[in-house]
Design a protein around this motif. Sequence first.
Motif, PDB file in Angstrom:
ATOM      1  N   PHE A  13       0.804  -1.195   0.050  1.00  0.00           N
ATOM      2  CA  PHE A  13      -0.040   0.028   0.118  1.00  0.00           C
ATOM      3  C   PHE A  13       0.722   1.201   0.097  1.00  0.00           C
ATOM      4  CE2 PHE A  13      -2.553  -3.276   1.926  1.00  0.00           C
ATOM      5  CZ  PHE A  13      -3.697  -3.542   1.109  1.00  0.00           C
ATOM      6  N   ILE A  14       2.204   1.135  -0.273  1.00  0.00           N
ATOM      7  CA  ILE A  14       3.021   2.272  -0.496  1.00  0.00           C
ATOM      8  C   ILE A  14       2.745   3.202  -1.595  1.00  0.00           C
ATOM      9  CG2 ILE A  14       5.215   2.883  -0.541  1.00  0.00           C
ATOM     10  CD1 ILE A  14       6.176   0.594   0.580  1.00  0.00           C
ATOM     11  N   ASP A  15       2.391   4.600  -1.327  1.00  0.00           N
ATOM     12  CA  ASP A  15       2.346   5.311  -2.301  1.00  0.00           C
ATOM     13  C   ASP A  15       3.565   5.894  -2.976  1.00  0.00           C
ATOM     14  OD1 ASP A  15       1.568   7.671  -3.837  1.00  0.00           O
ATOM     15  OD2 ASP A  15      -0.293   8.411  -3.015  1.00  0.00           O
ATOM     16  N   GLY A 224     -12.554  -4.955   1.621  1.00  0.00           N
ATOM     17  CA  GLY A 224     -11.975  -5.607   0.441  1.00  0.00           C
ATOM     18  C   GLY A 224     -10.616  -6.044   0.476  1.00  0.00           C
ATOM     19  N   ALA A 225     -10.124  -7.115  -0.227  1.00  0.00           N
ATOM     20  CA  ALA A 225      -8.658  -7.574  -0.071  1.00  0.00           C
ATOM     21  C   ALA A 225      -7.689  -6.400  -0.607  1.00  0.00           C
ATOM     22  CB  ALA A 225      -8.687  -8.579  -0.975  1.00  0.00           C
ATOM     23  N   ASP A 226      -8.163  -5.514  -1.498  1.00  0.00           N
ATOM     24  CA  ASP A 226      -7.244  -4.544  -1.953  1.00  0.00           C
ATOM     25  C   ASP A 226      -7.040  -3.145  -1.149  1.00  0.00           C
ATOM     26  OD1 ASP A 226      -5.695  -6.429  -3.686  1.00  0.00           O
ATOM     27  OD2 ASP A 226      -7.171  -5.929  -5.270  1.00  0.00           O
ATOM     28  N   ARG A 293     -13.162  -9.266   2.854  1.00  0.00           N
ATOM     29  CA  ARG A 293     -14.362  -9.480   2.334  1.00  0.00           C
ATOM     30  C   ARG A 293     -15.065  -7.933   2.361  1.00  0.00           C
ATOM     31  NH1 ARG A 293     -17.022 -13.755   0.733  1.00  0.00           N
ATOM     32  NH2 ARG A 293     -16.100 -15.374   2.043  1.00  0.00           N
ATOM     33  N   ARG A 294     -15.350  -7.400   1.224  1.00  0.00           N
ATOM     34  CA  ARG A 294     -16.288  -6.265   1.130  1.00  0.00           C
ATOM     35  C   ARG A 294     -17.510  -6.462   1.813  1.00  0.00           C
ATOM     36  NH1 ARG A 294     -15.225  -1.226  -0.428  1.00  0.00           N
ATOM     37  NH2 ARG A 294     -16.619   0.401  -0.683  1.00  0.00           N
ATOM     38  N   GLY A 295     -17.991  -5.454   2.890  1.00  0.00           N
ATOM     39  CA  GLY A 295     -19.238  -5.731   3.153  1.00  0.00           C
ATOM     40  C   GLY A 295     -19.468  -4.540   4.316  1.00  0.00           C
TER      41      GLY A 295
END
Lengths: 337, 81
Positions: A13-15, A224-226, A293-295
């Motif tokens: 997740f590095i920008d 979500g996974a990402d 899991r998105r939710g």
Amino acid sequence: MSAQIETTTTKRFIDYTWIISLISLSLVILAGFFSLFFYREIIDERVTVEPEQTVELESVTLEPRLIGALRIDVEALLDTSRWVTYEIQLYDKQDQLLASAINESWYSAGTWHQGGESGSWEQEDVLGGLDVKLGEQDKKDVTIAITVFGVGPEQGRTNNVNAPVPFEVEVQDGVIDTRYLWLGFFGTLTMTILSYISVQNTGQVKIREAINDSDVGERAILGGADSLVKVIVKILADETSPARLSVNLSIKDGLGNQIYSERHPIMLRFHKDDDGDIEKATAKFQELFILTRRGSYGFYVEVTPDEPVDRTTLIVKENVKTVTTVDGIKTITVDEA
Amino acid sequence: MLPKFFAIAAFLIAFLSILASYTQRSALTLDENREESSVNYWPRHDTHVSGIFIGGNFQTTPARSEYGYGGFRGGGPAAGK
């Protein structure tokens, strides 16, 4: 239904855009470092010039060059309480003036007495300098000269002091103008700090909930996974607060089952007013999650002991970026029944 | 979005400042056939060009030798008392 919690370390997740700022800053610093190796000293000479006279130094050959310029630095070696007005001049082979630049230098010193104490003071502005370069033409022999227009005492009322002025003249070729590099240094440094801060503030706010109490909670659809989720808890407490409080953060899934709960001790920062009394105490706590899991998830915060807590703020962001590799990310995977 | 903006700004600042310093953008350019050849001049140590380029020739400011007389009276804490 059950949930697995893993603690992960990742650079996913590095920008990296803020690294560009850092590289830009490094380039400016390197450019400043390399500027030390480009110039070549041609003249370092001491000349003494009578008022209203001109003294010529040796001639130098100016060549059109891409990098750097010819730098003439002049230091007036003045006596105490004197000023001088002089001109740095450049002549060609036919003794025609090519360019000139004027400078005023002064040097003041004295003593002061105040309340039984005394000392001396000294102020000066004795430096002058001219950078020249050629246009798009062939090399040229130029003669550097110094003309003194006037020498005076510090107060300047009687202008004509008929005293010669010694000058230390230093001529270098291929000198780089480091003033731009200083501008570039502070500019890129500012941008690096701003991009560093802005990376830490990335993400979409999904929950922002504040309550004048010690417990706060809210539900949102996220994850979500990402997507890196950041939970921030800000606490405002009064002066009766102990040095540390305990924050209990829990997460519930879409069905209301608790999938995560952890207690974190946090240190408070006490803010004092002008009289030295404690005005308030604040604390900030944050934690990163990957909810695979998105939710719909509910986030609940409870601060104990609750008596000194005036206000609790819960902020949950998703799609957060990080500046470096981060550890301690809680990856929560919820299995369906 | 913001990190990208700051990164681009940082890169541009670095590029332009290195370019300006290494090409000596603000040095006095000798005999260029343009009157604005000293437009980019940035004085060092308060040293000001005392003339202009006209038709490729340098013409000094008429009253430059009077510069020190009357106008400038030295400096320092004792000045003006």
